[in-house]
Write an enzyme that holds these catalytic residues in place. Sequence first.
Site, PDB file in Angstrom:
ATOM      1  CG  ASP A  82      -2.304   0.354   0.807  1.00 21.54           C
ATOM      2  OD1 ASP A  82      -3.020  -0.538   0.329  1.00 21.54           O
ATOM      3  OD2 ASP A  82      -2.654   1.557   0.907  1.00 21.54           O
ATOM      4  CG  ASP A 160       5.195   7.201 -11.160  1.00 20.19           C
ATOM      5  OD1 ASP A 160       5.509   7.454  -9.986  1.00 20.19           O
ATOM      6  OD2 ASP A 160       5.201   6.049 -11.640  1.00 20.19           O
ATOM      7  CG  HIS A 185       7.478   4.830  -2.694  1.00 21.41           C
ATOM      8  ND1 HIS A 185       7.879   5.085  -3.983  1.00 21.41           N
ATOM      9  CD2 HIS A 185       6.126   4.627  -2.770  1.00 21.41           C
ATOM     10  CE1 HIS A 185       6.819   5.060  -4.793  1.00 21.41           C
ATOM     11  NE2 HIS A 185       5.747   4.782  -4.066  1.00 21.41           N
TER      12      HIS A 185
END
Length: 203
Positions: A82, A160, A185
């Site tokens: 997530d 993005d 990340h």
Amino acid sequence: MKKGLGEESPRIGMYRVKLYLLTSNKGKVGEIARIAVKYGVELEAVNAPKLEVQSNSLREIALYSAINYYISSGGMPVLTEDAGLFIRALNGFPGPYSSYVYRTLGVRGVLKLMDGVEDREAYFESAVAIVYDGLVIAETARVNGSISKEPRGEGGFGFDPIFIPQGFTRTFAEMSIDEKNSISHRAKAVAKALESLLNLLKV
Ligand code: ITT
């Protein structure tokens, strides 16, 4: 023909590790698959209903959906991820609600909220949960950056085109998957989670 659980997966010590990646997001599959290969872990994407609890914690959301899938599938080894975009000038919005905000406001809507805002600082955070043979693992990671003034690039997915990672001038959407993976990340959180799993299995 679908392979059975663990069959033909690369051997890790005495184990053959295979994980079912529970997601509806093809962009995530492309990124996570490349990391899994590096660890010799076989991944099969499953677009099954992902039960998501409402929470401000990405870790809690990822863990909940992984544990739920593990139990309801009768013990299938699972990886969930997530992620969210946290914008400082908007007090962390959209954060855990990024998926909903992307579908409703979209990239243009978020840029509109940032109209005339000087402080463009933001970060992406990713939480990865794995449930494997009763082992439960959760890892998180972040990438700092800023929100661009306009969308740029055709690659990637979601936000993005408006996220410029720190130290770069290009957005994530202007990078290849491998370049994004070298700093993202998601790549960091997945790597940490797979390392934890493999370490636990080797004991
Ligand atoms: P699953 O829950 O099915 O895995 P999802 O797209 O709904 O897929 P999330 O709940 O993690 O995924 O939602 C995070 C949203 O945040 C996602 O839809 C994107 O819009 C955005 N997002 C997350 N990571 C991103 C990234 O690396 N690049 C761009 N946008 C990202």
